[in-house]
Structure formats: structure tokens, C-alpha cells
Write an enzyme that holds these catalytic residues in place. Structure first.
Site, PDB file in Angstrom:
ATOM      1  N   HIS A  39       5.007   9.745  -0.440  1.00  0.00           N
ATOM      2  CA  HIS A  39       4.952   8.920  -1.644  1.00  0.00           C
ATOM      3  C   HIS A  39       5.263   9.758  -2.893  1.00  0.00           C
ATOM      4  CE1 HIS A  39       3.210   5.653   0.672  1.00  0.00           C
ATOM      5  NE2 HIS A  39       3.250   4.895  -0.407  1.00  0.00           N
ATOM      6  N   LYS A 104      -5.980   1.032   5.011  1.00  0.00           N
ATOM      7  CA  LYS A 104      -7.382   0.641   5.163  1.00  0.00           C
ATOM      8  C   LYS A 104      -8.111   1.005   3.889  1.00  0.00           C
ATOM      9  CE  LYS A 104      -9.164   4.811   7.349  1.00  0.00           C
ATOM     10  NZ  LYS A 104      -9.788   5.423   8.510  1.00  0.00           N
TER      11      LYS A 104
END
Length: 185
Positions: A39, A104
Site C-alpha cells: 500500500h 478484519k
């Protein structure tokens, strides 16, 4: 239990708008993987105005660092990683066209605002079930940043990959609604 919705990336605004918190969803098609280090590199490219290693338009990025595949398998265990690690990067990738994330745990308010502004959705996958989840992955190939090992960007082919809408583009938040609904009073 609600009926399962079936979607195929790349996602459109209409598909994202139709997904609501708590929806059970099965994803079939292509999704991509990326964790923190990948990222960071993607955002650096965006900030430099350079081309990304894959077209993020309408795509779903799964926050996962899979284990190596055993013989005869497409991929090893592939459970979701903690999503807040991507909070600093995700808004810029959403602005570049990304429509979905899988992870999550809750994501930050900066991500929620980007999701509302650009129509994106956040799916939760079940943590601790990586071996089971990997059964929905039929093919995997590295498309960028092989030097990052497990955190390289992979293109996955998935069939009925099970997720739940945790944050929707309307501001719905399963983490808050669940506590309000089931928490002790």
C-alpha cells in the site's frame, strides 16, 4: 440469515450502493492482495502521478499475506490481516478508483469518509479461518513487488469467496450496529 448476494469485480457504483451492512456476499472473479508495504508503494506512485502496477478501477483489494502453496494448491493459508494498518493509504487508493477492501477489524474514519465520497465498500472476512478461506481461491499469481514476499501484490481468481459487508458507502458500520444490537445494557 439473509440471502447471499453474488458479485463479480470490477464493481460499479450501482453494485456498491446496493450492498448494505450485514449482507452476506460471495465474490467470484478477480481480486488483488496487498498489505502495508505494498500500500505504501502504491500511494507513493499515486503521489508521483505514476502508473500503478495494476488498474485499481472498480477492484477489490484483500488485506492478506498468504503462506506458500502446498503441492496441488493455488495458495496457502490466506486469512485476513488487521485492516487499520491500511488506514493511512486506503483513502488515496479509493480516490484512484478502488471500490472494495477485504480485511478484519474496523477501519478508520478517514477511510469511511473516502468510501462515502467515492462509493466504496469494506468487507470483513473471518479471521482465523485462512485455510478454509483459501479453498475459495482457485488461482494466484504475483503481479508486483515480488521482493515483499508474502506481502507482494497478487492477482487472485476466486469462486464464491465468502465475506460480510462491514462498512457500506452509506455510513453503515457493522461494528457499531452489532454492539448496539447485542451489547449488554
Amino acid at each position: 440469515m439473509s440471502e447471499k448476494k453474488k458479485i463479480t469485480p470490477p464493481l460499479t457504483d450501482k453494485v456498491v450502493e446496493d450492498l448494505k451492512v450485514g449482507d452476506n456476499v460471495l465474490i467470484t472473479g478477480t481480486i488483488y492482495t496487498a498489505r502495508d508495504a505494498a500500500h505504501k508503494r502504491l500511494v507513493e506512485l499515486i503521489e508521483k502521478g505514476e502508473k500503478l502496477p495494476f488498474d485499481v478501477t472498480g477492484q477489490i483489494i484483500y488485506f492478506v499475506g498468504p503462506t506458500p502453496a502446498k503441492p496441488g494448491q493455488a495458495i496457502g493459508s490466506a486469512g485476513p490481516t488487521t485492516s487499520y494498518r491500511m488506514n493511512a493509504y486506503t483513502p488515496k487508493i479509493i480516490a484512484a478508483g478502488q471500490k472494495g477492501m477485504i480485511g478484519k477489524g474496523e477501519m478508520g474514519p478517514e477511510v469511511v469518509e473516502a468510501m462515502k465520497k467515492h462509493k466504496a465498500v469494506y468487507f470483513a472476512a473471518v479471521g482465523g479461518a485462512g485455510a478454509l478461506i483459501s479453498k475459495a481461491i482457485t488461482a494466484a499469481e504475483i503481479v508486483a513487488y515480488e521482493d515483499l514476499g508474502a506481502e507482494a501484490i497478487r492477482k487472485l481468481t476466486v469462486k464464491e469467496f465468502p465475506v460480510i459487508v462491514a462498512l457500506d458507502c452509506h455510513g453503515g458500520n457493522l461494528y457499531k450496529e452489532g454492539i448496539a444490537k447485542y451489547g449488554k445494557k
